[in-house]
Structure formats: structure tokens, C-alpha cells
Write a protein that holds these residues in place. Structure first.
Motif, short mmCIF file in Angstrom:
data_model
loop_
_atom_site.label_atom_id
_atom_site.label_comp_id
_atom_site.label_asym_id
_atom_site.label_seq_id
_atom_site.Cartn_x
_atom_site.Cartn_y
_atom_site.Cartn_z
N LEU A 143 -3.53 -8.10 1.27
CA LEU A 143 -2.82 -8.30 0.02
C LEU A 143 -3.57 -9.20 -0.96
CD1 LEU A 143 -0.25 -7.62 -1.50
CD2 LEU A 143 0.89 -9.50 -0.32
N THR A 144 -4.20 -10.25 -0.47
CA THR A 144 -4.87 -11.21 -1.35
C THR A 144 -5.92 -10.54 -2.25
OG1 THR A 144 -4.40 -13.04 0.13
CG2 THR A 144 -6.21 -13.36 -1.43
N PRO A 145 -6.81 -9.68 -1.73
CA PRO A 145 -7.75 -9.02 -2.64
C PRO A 145 -7.06 -8.13 -3.69
CG PRO A 145 -8.46 -8.75 -0.36
CD PRO A 145 -7.09 -9.37 -0.34
N LEU A 146 -5.96 -7.47 -3.28
CA LEU A 146 -5.20 -6.66 -4.24
C LEU A 146 -4.67 -7.53 -5.38
CD1 LEU A 146 -2.96 -4.39 -1.96
CD2 LEU A 146 -4.66 -3.62 -3.58
N LEU A 147 -4.11 -8.67 -5.01
CA LEU A 147 -3.54 -9.57 -6.01
C LEU A 147 -4.64 -10.14 -6.90
CD1 LEU A 147 -0.91 -11.40 -3.79
CD2 LEU A 147 -0.47 -9.69 -5.59
N GLN B 194 -2.24 -1.09 -5.66
CA GLN B 194 -1.84 -1.99 -6.73
C GLN B 194 -0.52 -1.55 -7.34
OE1 GLN B 194 -5.33 -1.77 -9.18
NE2 GLN B 194 -6.42 -3.32 -7.99
N TYR B 195 -0.32 -0.24 -7.45
CA TYR B 195 0.94 0.32 -7.94
C TYR B 195 2.11 -0.13 -7.07
CZ TYR B 195 4.20 4.24 -9.08
OH TYR B 195 5.28 5.03 -9.43
N LEU B 196 1.91 -0.10 -5.75
CA LEU B 196 2.96 -0.55 -4.83
C LEU B 196 3.31 -2.01 -5.07
CD1 LEU B 196 1.81 1.13 -1.49
CD2 LEU B 196 3.56 1.94 -3.09
N VAL B 197 2.29 -2.85 -5.23
CA VAL B 197 2.52 -4.27 -5.51
C VAL B 197 3.29 -4.43 -6.81
CG1 VAL B 197 1.41 -6.47 -6.08
CG2 VAL B 197 0.51 -5.08 -4.21
N MET B 198 2.88 -3.71 -7.83
CA MET B 198 3.55 -3.81 -9.12
C MET B 198 5.01 -3.38 -9.03
SD MET B 198 1.35 -5.20 -11.09
CE MET B 198 2.05 -5.00 -12.73
N MET B 199 5.28 -2.31 -8.27
CA MET B 199 6.67 -1.87 -8.12
C MET B 199 7.53 -2.95 -7.47
SD MET B 199 6.79 2.21 -7.37
CE MET B 199 5.73 2.21 -5.95
#
Length: 144
Positions: free
Chosen positions: A70-74, A41-46
Motif C-alpha cells: 500500500l505505501t508505494p501506491l499511496l 490506485q483506483y481501489l484506494v481512491m474509492m
């Protein structure tokens, strides 16, 4: 090299890279727990702090993740109130990801993490730069 055996674990390039990735991600955990996010999730946020409003596909390309991962992370980030997903009006098949105010504010707290990690690993700026350059060189060769 007379005792060299190609299948010995100690002779593999992949194993120490796997272990260091796992261990470094583990070192991130206490810092990310404070933000209530996982490393993924940190990677997505960055990615979104760098450029908000990317499509799901664009985020996936940057992180080398498929939409199934990716979809579950989002969805989890959305349930925490950090992002929202919106379908594009021009093409409803395309989903964009936007930071919420709460997600944008998280960036300030996250800014401390790289320095904390550098201190945790006891590495100089030069050490980090050299390591990153070497890893990037290998990644570039793999992606050719």
C-alpha cells in the motif's frame, strides 16, 4: 467423470477466476488512463471517496493489502497530487490518508466508469448482481 483429472487446468476453479480478474482489470485500463491512475490506485481512491481520513492500516484492511504494498501506491497518488498523508498528532506512528481537492474532484470523472464497464461487458444489472453475490459468497467462505 471418467476422464476427470484434478490437475488439468480446465478443471480448476482458480484459473478462470484469475483470468477473468486479469482481463477485467485490463478493460478498466483505458478508462483509468484518462484519470492518470492504475487499477490499484483506483481501489484506494474509492475507499477514500467513501470515507476520507482513514489510516493506512484501515485502507489496507479494506483492500486486503499489507502496508508494504500500500505505501508505494499511496506515495504515487501523493506525487500526483490526489492524496496527502499525515501523521496523527496523538500518535505519530499512525498515518492518515486524506484526499486533496484534486483527488476529490477526480471522483466526478470516475463515476462514469462502472456504467462504462457494464456496457463493455454487455451485462445486465441482474447479471452483475448475481455474479457479485456468487463471488461474495465464496469470499465469505474463504474468510471464515
Amino acid at each position: 467423470m471418467e476422464n476427470y483429472h484434478p490437475l488439468k487446468l480446465e478443471n480448476q476453479l482458480c484459473f478462470p477466476i484469475y483470468v477473468i480478474a486479469k482481463e477485467i482489470i485490463g478493460l478498466y485500463r483505458p478508462f483509468l488512463d484518462e484519470l492518470d491512475i492504475t487499477y490499484s490506485q483506483y481501489l484506494v481512491m474509492m475507499v477514500l471517496w467513501e470515507k476520507d481520513g482513514l489510516t493506512v492500516n484501515q485502507v489496507g484492511e479494506k483492500l486486503y493489502l499489507d502496508s508494504g504494498t500500500l505505501t508505494p501506491l499511496l506515495k504515487r497518488l501523493e506525487s500526483k497530487g490526489f492524496v496527502i498523508r499525515k501523521r496523527k498528532k496523538e500518535d505519530e506512528r499512525v498515518v492518515q490518508v486524506f484526499l486533496t481537492d484534486q483527488g476529490g474532484n477526480l471522483q466526478q470523472k470516475a463515476c462514469e466508469i462502472p456504467l462504462k464497464m457494464q456496457e463493455e461487458l454487455n451485462l445486465t444489472n441482474e447479471d452483475l448482481l448475481e455474479l457479485k453475490e456468487t463471488v461474495q459468497k465464496i469470499l465469505n467462505k474463504i474468510q471464515k
